[in-house]
Write an enzyme that holds these catalytic residues in place. Structure first.
Site, PDB file in Angstrom:
ATOM      1  N   TRP A 100       0.865  -1.260   0.007  1.00 38.02           N
ATOM      2  CA  TRP A 100       0.142  -0.035   0.057  1.00 38.02           C
ATOM      3  C   TRP A 100       0.890   1.239  -0.109  1.00 38.02           C
ATOM      4  O   TRP A 100       1.809   1.270   0.895  1.00 38.02           O
ATOM      5  CB  TRP A 100      -0.807   0.039   1.425  1.00 38.02           C
ATOM      6  CG  TRP A 100      -1.983   0.976   1.380  1.00 38.02           C
ATOM      7  CD1 TRP A 100      -2.819   1.480   0.375  1.00 38.02           C
ATOM      8  CD2 TRP A 100      -2.177   1.990   2.632  1.00 38.02           C
ATOM      9  NE1 TRP A 100      -3.509   2.534   1.000  1.00 38.02           N
ATOM     10  CE2 TRP A 100      -3.017   2.889   2.115  1.00 38.02           C
ATOM     11  CE3 TRP A 100      -1.231   2.051   3.756  1.00 38.02           C
ATOM     12  CZ2 TRP A 100      -3.513   3.739   3.104  1.00 38.02           C
ATOM     13  CZ3 TRP A 100      -1.836   3.084   4.650  1.00 38.02           C
ATOM     14  CH2 TRP A 100      -2.785   3.988   4.428  1.00 38.02           C
TER      15      TRP A 100
ATOM     16  N   ASP B 193       0.060  -4.365  10.048  1.00 40.34           N
ATOM     17  CA  ASP B 193      -1.006  -3.534   9.509  1.00 40.34           C
ATOM     18  C   ASP B 193      -2.191  -4.323   9.408  1.00 40.34           C
ATOM     19  O   ASP B 193      -2.033  -5.133   8.331  1.00 40.34           O
ATOM     20  CB  ASP B 193      -0.803  -2.709   8.191  1.00 40.34           C
ATOM     21  CG  ASP B 193      -1.370  -1.820   7.651  1.00 40.34           C
ATOM     22  OD1 ASP B 193      -2.442  -1.556   8.228  1.00 40.34           O
ATOM     23  OD2 ASP B 193      -1.375  -1.211   6.536  1.00 40.34           O
TER      24      ASP B 193
ATOM     25  N   LYS C 238     -12.830  -0.755   6.280  1.00 39.63           N
ATOM     26  CA  LYS C 238     -13.556  -1.819   5.703  1.00 39.63           C
ATOM     27  C   LYS C 238     -14.324  -2.797   6.254  1.00 39.63           C
ATOM     28  O   LYS C 238     -15.583  -3.077   5.961  1.00 39.63           O
ATOM     29  CB  LYS C 238     -12.507  -2.458   4.860  1.00 39.63           C
ATOM     30  CG  LYS C 238     -11.305  -1.881   4.633  1.00 39.63           C
ATOM     31  CD  LYS C 238     -10.988  -1.005   3.417  1.00 39.63           C
ATOM     32  CE  LYS C 238     -10.234   0.068   3.739  1.00 39.63           C
ATOM     33  NZ  LYS C 238      -8.814   0.226   3.234  1.00 39.63           N
TER      34      LYS C 238
HETATM   35  C1  LIG Z   1      -2.903  -1.975   3.770  1.00 38.16           C
HETATM   36  C2  LIG Z   1      -3.771  -0.830   4.235  1.00 38.16           C
HETATM   37  N1  LIG Z   1      -3.430  -0.204   5.435  1.00 38.16           N
HETATM   38  C3  LIG Z   1      -4.014   0.792   5.671  1.00 38.16           C
HETATM   39  C4  LIG Z   1      -5.012   1.292   5.143  1.00 38.16           C
HETATM   40  C5  LIG Z   1      -5.627   2.663   5.846  1.00 38.16           C
HETATM   41  O1  LIG Z   1      -7.232   2.236   6.242  1.00 38.16           O
HETATM   42  P1  LIG Z   1      -7.621   3.823   6.911  1.00 38.16           P
HETATM   43  O2  LIG Z   1      -8.691   4.232   5.710  1.00 38.16           O
HETATM   44  O3  LIG Z   1      -8.557   3.283   7.931  1.00 38.16           O
HETATM   45  O4  LIG Z   1      -6.849   4.637   7.285  1.00 38.16           O
HETATM   46  C6  LIG Z   1      -5.528   0.732   4.086  1.00 38.16           C
HETATM   47  C7  LIG Z   1      -6.717   1.437   3.162  1.00 38.16           C
HETATM   48  O5  LIG Z   1      -6.623   1.288   2.089  1.00 38.16           O
HETATM   49  C8  LIG Z   1      -4.847  -0.202   3.485  1.00 38.16           C
HETATM   50  O6  LIG Z   1      -4.957  -0.908   2.248  1.00 38.16           O
END
Ligand SMILES: Cc1ncc(COP(=O)(O)O)c(C=O)c1O
Length: 381
Positions: A109, A191, A227
């Site tokens: 990401w 994560d 999500k």
């Molecule tokens: C791997 C990963 N980490 C963190 C996040 C971030 O999540 P949030 O929208 O809750 O900040 C995402 C969102 O797409 C993600 O795919």
């Protein structure tokens, strides 16, 4: 439940006496006594933090029982990563960590890089993860990178449903990863943005984190509820901290409190209340777990349907990776020219890397998508 009709029909009281009578009327509703718009504590809503850590680490987590787990409510998973990164830069392994290597999977990401860079880390590296030829995990490459990383390097690990490849290590592979990380004194920063969405089970999707805890690691786990609760814009996240002992965790949280104070001062309450209420009521918790499973099962069904259509069409190449990958994303293996064909000729939108979001597939568009992939692969090399 609050009777909202009462609220709508309310005529504004005119005198102090009327105000007091009005106030008394609403005292019968417990929600009115509890809910208000006061600031939350700096570290967040206690029942949210405790329950969020509980679903990450498990009901009978020895670390929770031993009182060596703490947490920080954060603005989404991103906020949890950022608070964790800030803390590590200030306090991990001494008090100047700008040169400590941070390892991010290749690919990952893309925000992982930026979050750690903005927190002041200067040496952000990648570790092998995706084997494009094999369309799967490059375990040997990953282990080699861990073997050669400087001791005390920080590794960002996707707890489940790796974004963007949809490829996770198996439990056996996680065991190998943990063994090297322990021997080399590498710090695991998990994560966890998709708990429940990979397999449909919260417990299965938290297996890796729980295994690392059972192996005695001190670790961080950034959790996102964007999500699995569909609360994207409420910004609900949590940073779970597993430490050596209660005293250590207390000291870590006191520093995190200072970081939060100058970052967002204190977190928003709406999303955290929804999550806390759901996780702390056995009935709502079961209902939510059922909802998460429904979502995960739909994605799993779309994967098998897409694969079987491509195989039935005789589309060149192998398509088992579609069902072997999990979570919302899939690396199709389409090259940039084939992706361009899909977008320009077929109006099917996907990333240049060939990543598709499985949630975009439905029973209505599966045939069209499969035929379009078939065309792209057969016409464009
Ligand atoms: C791997 C990963 N980490 C963190 C996040 C971030 O999540 P949030 O929208 O809750 O900040 C995402 C969102 O797409 C993600 O795919």
């Amino acid at each position: 439940m609050v009777d909202w009709h009462l609220v709508k029909e309310m005529k504004p009281p005119q005198t102090q006496q009327e105000w007091e009578a009005e106030f008394q009327k609403y005292q019968q509703f417990p929600e009115f006594k509890i809910l208000n718009h006061e600031y939350l504590p700096i570290l967040g809503l206690p029942e949210f933090r405790a329950n969020a850590s509980r679903i990450a680490l498990g009901d009978d987590s020895p670390a929770i029982k031993e009182n060596r787990v703490g947490s920080v409510q954060s603005l989404g998973g991103t906020g949890a990563l950022r608070i964790g990164a800030e803390f590590l830069r200030r306090w991990y392994n001494g008090n100047n960590n700008t040169a400590t290597p941070i390892y991010v999977s290749a690919p990952s990401w893309e925000n992982h890089n930026s979050v750690f860079m903005d927190a002041g880390f200067k040496d952000i590296r990648t570790y092998h993860y995706w084997d494009a030829a094999k369309r799967g995990l490059d375990l040997q490459g990953l282990l080699n990178d861990m073997e050669s990383a400087p001791e005390f390097s920080v590794f960002i690990l996707h707890a489940c449903a790796h974004n963007p490849t949809g490829t996770d290590p198996t439990p056996e592979q996680w065991k190998q990863i943990a063994a090297v990380m322990k021997r080399r004194s590498l710090f695991p920063f998990f994560d966890s943005a998709y708990q429940g969405f990979a397999s449909g089970s919260l417990d299965k999707d938290a297996w890796a984190v729980r295994f690392f805890v059972s192996e005695g690691f001190e670790l961080f786990c950034a959790q996102s509820f964007s999500k699995n609760f569909g609360l994207y814009n409420e910004r609900v996240g949590n940073l779970t901290v597993v430490g050596k002992d209660a005293d250590n965790v207390k000291r870590v949280l006191s520093q995190m409190e200072k970081i939060v104070r100058t970052t967002w001062s204190n977190p928003p309450s709406q999303g955290a209340r929804i999550v806390a209420t759901t996780l702390s009521s056995p009935q709502l918790f079961d209902e939510w777990k059922g909802n998460v499973k429904t979502m995960a099962d739909r994605v799993l069904l779309m994967r098998s349907e897409l694969r079987s259509r491509l195989e039935a069409l005789g589309t060149p190449g192998t398509w088992n990776h579609i069902t072997e990958q999990i979570g919302m994303f899939s690396f199709t293996g389409l090259n940039p020219k084939q992706v361009e064909y899909m977008i320009k000729e077929k109006h099917i939108y996907l990333m240049a890397s060939g990543r598709i979001n499985m949630c975009g597939l439905t029973t209505k568009n599966l045939d069209y998508v499969a035929k379009s992939i078939h065309e792209a692969v057969t016409k464009i090399q």
